[in-house]
Design an enzyme around this catalytic site. Structure first.
Site, PDB file in Angstrom:
ATOM      1  N   SER A  55       0.830  -1.210   0.000  1.00  0.00           N
ATOM      2  CA  SER A  55       0.000   0.000   0.000  1.00  0.00           C
ATOM      3  C   SER A  55       0.864   1.259   0.000  1.00  0.00           C
ATOM      4  O   SER A  55       0.370   2.355  -0.258  1.00  0.00           O
ATOM      5  CB  SER A  55      -0.951   0.013   1.202  1.00  0.00           C
ATOM      6  OG  SER A  55      -0.231   0.053   2.416  1.00  0.00           O
ATOM      7  N   HIS A  56       2.167   1.114   0.304  1.00  0.00           N
ATOM      8  CA  HIS A  56       3.054   2.281   0.307  1.00  0.00           C
ATOM      9  C   HIS A  56       4.332   2.041  -0.486  1.00  0.00           C
ATOM     10  O   HIS A  56       5.344   2.680  -0.260  1.00  0.00           O
ATOM     11  CB  HIS A  56       3.328   2.730   1.751  1.00  0.00           C
ATOM     12  CG  HIS A  56       2.089   3.283   2.375  1.00  0.00           C
ATOM     13  ND1 HIS A  56       1.105   2.485   2.903  1.00  0.00           N
ATOM     14  CD2 HIS A  56       1.643   4.553   2.472  1.00  0.00           C
ATOM     15  CE1 HIS A  56       0.097   3.235   3.339  1.00  0.00           C
ATOM     16  NE2 HIS A  56       0.400   4.499   3.092  1.00  0.00           N
ATOM     17  N   ASP A 196      -4.959   0.703   1.272  1.00  0.00           N
ATOM     18  CA  ASP A 196      -5.519  -0.634   1.045  1.00  0.00           C
ATOM     19  C   ASP A 196      -6.962  -0.556   0.548  1.00  0.00           C
ATOM     20  O   ASP A 196      -7.421  -1.450  -0.171  1.00  0.00           O
ATOM     21  CB  ASP A 196      -5.425  -1.473   2.323  1.00  0.00           C
ATOM     22  CG  ASP A 196      -4.027  -2.012   2.531  1.00  0.00           C
ATOM     23  OD1 ASP A 196      -3.388  -2.408   1.536  1.00  0.00           O
ATOM     24  OD2 ASP A 196      -3.544  -2.006   3.684  1.00  0.00           O
TER      25      ASP A 196
HETATM   26  P1  NDP Z   1      -1.401  -3.889   8.856  1.00  0.00           P
HETATM   27  O1  NDP Z   1      -2.722  -3.983   9.515  1.00  0.00           O
HETATM   28  O2  NDP Z   1      -1.163  -4.704   7.653  1.00  0.00           O
HETATM   29  O3  NDP Z   1      -0.252  -4.297   9.903  1.00  0.00           O
HETATM   30  C1  NDP Z   1      -0.117  -3.583  11.091  1.00  0.00           C
HETATM   31  C2  NDP Z   1       0.979  -4.208  11.946  1.00  0.00           C
HETATM   32  O4  NDP Z   1       0.503  -5.455  12.462  1.00  0.00           O
HETATM   33  C3  NDP Z   1       2.258  -4.532  11.190  1.00  0.00           C
HETATM   34  O5  NDP Z   1       3.348  -4.298  12.018  1.00  0.00           O
HETATM   35  C4  NDP Z   1       2.092  -6.015  10.848  1.00  0.00           C
HETATM   36  O6  NDP Z   1       3.325  -6.693  10.681  1.00  0.00           O
HETATM   37  C5  NDP Z   1       1.366  -6.514  12.054  1.00  0.00           C
HETATM   38  N1  NDP Z   1       0.514  -7.667  11.790  1.00  0.00           N
HETATM   39  C6  NDP Z   1      -0.387  -7.826  10.788  1.00  0.00           C
HETATM   40  N2  NDP Z   1      -1.016  -9.013  10.908  1.00  0.00           N
HETATM   41  C7  NDP Z   1      -0.491  -9.619  12.000  1.00  0.00           C
HETATM   42  C8  NDP Z   1      -0.709 -10.855  12.639  1.00  0.00           C
HETATM   43  N3  NDP Z   1      -1.609 -11.719  12.175  1.00  0.00           N
HETATM   44  N4  NDP Z   1       0.016 -11.155  13.738  1.00  0.00           N
HETATM   45  C9  NDP Z   1       0.927 -10.296  14.234  1.00  0.00           C
HETATM   46  N5  NDP Z   1       1.184  -9.091  13.662  1.00  0.00           N
HETATM   47  C10 NDP Z   1       0.480  -8.755  12.567  1.00  0.00           C
HETATM   48  O7  NDP Z   1      -1.006  -2.371   8.527  1.00  0.00           O
HETATM   49  P2  NDP Z   1      -1.973  -1.107   8.346  1.00  0.00           P
HETATM   50  O8  NDP Z   1      -2.946  -1.431   7.296  1.00  0.00           O
HETATM   51  O9  NDP Z   1      -2.458  -0.662   9.655  1.00  0.00           O
HETATM   52  O10 NDP Z   1      -0.928  -0.024   7.802  1.00  0.00           O
HETATM   53  C11 NDP Z   1      -0.266  -0.256   6.565  1.00  0.00           C
HETATM   54  C12 NDP Z   1       0.760   0.795   6.313  1.00  0.00           C
HETATM   55  O11 NDP Z   1       0.131   2.035   5.995  1.00  0.00           O
HETATM   56  C13 NDP Z   1       1.708   1.114   7.477  1.00  0.00           C
HETATM   57  O12 NDP Z   1       3.031   0.967   7.001  1.00  0.00           O
HETATM   58  C14 NDP Z   1       1.421   2.562   7.825  1.00  0.00           C
HETATM   59  O13 NDP Z   1       2.546   3.300   8.255  1.00  0.00           O
HETATM   60  C15 NDP Z   1       0.930   3.076   6.491  1.00  0.00           C
HETATM   61  N6  NDP Z   1       0.138   4.293   6.670  1.00  0.00           N
HETATM   62  C16 NDP Z   1       0.707   5.504   6.392  1.00  0.00           C
HETATM   63  C17 NDP Z   1       0.000   6.674   6.593  1.00  0.00           C
HETATM   64  C18 NDP Z   1       0.631   7.986   6.359  1.00  0.00           C
HETATM   65  O14 NDP Z   1      -0.018   8.995   6.621  1.00  0.00           O
HETATM   66  N7  NDP Z   1       1.850   8.070   5.887  1.00  0.00           N
HETATM   67  C19 NDP Z   1      -1.384   6.640   7.050  1.00  0.00           C
HETATM   68  C20 NDP Z   1      -1.878   5.322   7.335  1.00  0.00           C
HETATM   69  C21 NDP Z   1      -1.144   4.195   7.127  1.00  0.00           C
HETATM   70  P3  NDP Z   1       3.904  -7.034   9.191  1.00  0.00           P
HETATM   71  O15 NDP Z   1       4.460  -5.726   8.677  1.00  0.00           O
HETATM   72  O16 NDP Z   1       4.934  -8.067   9.399  1.00  0.00           O
HETATM   73  O17 NDP Z   1       2.741  -7.522   8.366  1.00  0.00           O
HETATM   74  O1  PYC Z   2      -2.809   4.656   3.533  1.00  0.00           O
HETATM   75  O2  PYC Z   2      -3.998   5.807   4.956  1.00  0.00           O
HETATM   76  C1  PYC Z   2      -3.073   5.711   4.145  1.00  0.00           C
HETATM   77  C2  PYC Z   2      -2.215   6.887   3.883  1.00  0.00           C
HETATM   78  C3  PYC Z   2      -2.511   8.194   4.114  1.00  0.00           C
HETATM   79  C4  PYC Z   2      -1.420   8.919   3.705  1.00  0.00           C
HETATM   80  C5  PYC Z   2      -0.497   8.059   3.218  1.00  0.00           C
HETATM   81  N1  PYC Z   2      -1.008   6.813   3.341  1.00  0.00           N
END
Ligand code: NDP
Ligand code: PYC
Length: 345
Positions: A55-56, A196
């Site tokens: 997703s990033h 996502d």
């Molecule tokens: P996920 O829900 O995929 O994962 C969140 C965390 O939980 C990760 O560390 C992941 O590890 C872990 N995890 C997932 N499944 C399991 C499991 N079954 N058991 C144990 N640990 C688990 O991520 P999000 O969808 O919440 O976020 C995705 C990305 O989006 C992030 O990198 C976040 O920084 C980015 N993001 C950026 C934003 C921005 O403004 N720049 C805004 C919002 C999100 P693993 O990595 O090993 O899967």
């Molecule tokens: O996936 O929510 C997101 C996000 C917001 C800004 C960058 N990524």
């Protein structure tokens, strides 16, 4: 699909990390970034793709390009560092990206953390469009504990409210572990990341219930309904909502950046990068009393495995990193051709 249906494989190319960084760097430079900013963003984005943080990863490149073309962000910005207190560094990212601002302030931040035992980096006037773990993992690789938060753009309904206000507001944490990879987690405080939802919409997939609402505030599993006038929900009801509120306070109110609801990009068609702030807290665990922190983290992990845990946060990424290092980073041919075209524009 019947048992005899042929499996249609997506044509895929495998690139080394260096080759992908080079390609992305060219794109960033062609579309208005300085050499330094281009290198920093290319390394960040290629690492996300290498680790399966799709997703990033390269999925974000068209968004970066349209944002740069819209004039919303300054790809040549020179961050201004302010050494304000023994354990506090402020950076005005000058309407540029957050990662070059962190890179510019990193040395000072680490030296403050090592001297004082803890140090804070408050970045404002910045755009963060990436995964957060690359911002914290390197600190743990050098024995430090790091926590970071960044706010994004209004698309999440606070628990108990009627309309969106918060951003997807991730929290990332990294800690060293003796004889093992650093312990790292990185999670959006929304039920899923906005990226996502976009990917699900592109693939025509439905989402689980409890993730988002449509434009009438009704529960929906349709990612397009979330993107077109609907909104996301925090993860974990009131608990995720409280964490999202904390991220707004730390990443915006404390840094001097915008809250997720405070910027207006409507005059910049194509703008996609949230114009907000980011906070990092770095701790030197060698200042703490007692046994080595890294040994204690290893003991915690050992005990978690002993009670049956198979997968820690970060394990999937590290496994994917190893696969990418062995066979190259998999990029769908069509996506690679789009990237190559952007590098030539
Ligand atoms: P996920 O829900 O995929 O994962 C969140 C965390 O939980 C990760 O560390 C992941 O590890 C872990 N995890 C997932 N499944 C399991 C499991 N079954 N058991 C144990 N640990 C688990 O991520 P999000 O969808 O919440 O976020 C995705 C990305 O989006 C992030 O990198 C976040 O920084 C980015 N993001 C950026 C934003 C921005 O403004 N720049 C805004 C919002 C999100 P693993 O990595 O090993 O899967
Ligand atoms: O996936 O929510 C997101 C996000 C917001 C800004 C960058 N990524």
């Amino acid at each position: 699909m019947s048992a005899s249906s042929p499996v249609i494989e997506t044509p895929t190319e495998y690139l080394s990390l260096a080759a992908l960084v080079q390609l992305l760097e060219t794109i960033f430079q062609r579309h208005g970034c300085s050499a330094e900013v281009a290198r920093c963003l290319a390394e960040n984005c290629a690492s996300a793709e290498r680790d399966g943080a799709h997703s990033h990863g390269v999925f974000r490149i068209p968004g970066y390009v349209s944002t740069l073309a819209s004039g919303w962000v300054n790809g040549q910005a020179l961050p201004v560092i302010e050494d304000v207190a023994p354990a506090f560094v402020r950076v005005d990212a000058a309407n540029g990206f957050a990662q070059p601002a962190l890179a510019a302030a990193r040395k000072l931040l680490v030296s403050k953390a090592r001297n004082a035992g803890i140090a804070v980096l408050a970045i404002r006037n910045s755009h963060h469009f990436a995964a957060l773990w690359p911002d914290v993992e390197p600190f743990a690789e050098e024995g430090l504990v790091a926590l970071s938060v960044v706010n994004s753009m209004t698309c999440v309904v606070p628990h108990g409210a009627d309309r969106p206000l918060f951003g997807t507001n991730p929290i990332a944490f990294a800690a060293p572990q003796a004889h093992g990879q650093p312990i790292v987690f990185d999670l959006a405080t929304s039920a899923i990341a906005h990226g996502d939802v976009q990917i699900a919409a592109q693939k025509g997939e439905r989402l689980p219930l409890g993730i988002g609402v449509d434009s009438l505030g009704q529960p929906t599993q349709d990612p397009k309904a979330i993107l077109e006038g609907g909104a996301l929900l925090p993860f974990g009801g009131h608990k995720g909502s409280a964490l999202s509120m904390m991220v707004e306070l730390l990443a915006a109110a404390l840094t001097g950046g915008n809250f997720s609801f405070e910027f207006d990009w409507s005059n910049h068609p194509g703008a996609k990068t949230p114009w907000t702030g980011q906070l990092l807290i770095v701790i030197d665990p060698s200042k703490a009393a007692g046994q080595s922190f890294a040994e204690r983290s290893q003991e915690l992990v050992r005990q978690m495995h002993a009670v049956g845990l198979k997968r820690l946060p970060g394990d999937r990424r590290h496994q994917q990193r190893e696969r990418s290092q062995q066979r190259g980073i998999a990029i769908a041919l069509e996506q690679l051709q789009q990237l190559q075209a952007l590098a030539q524009e």
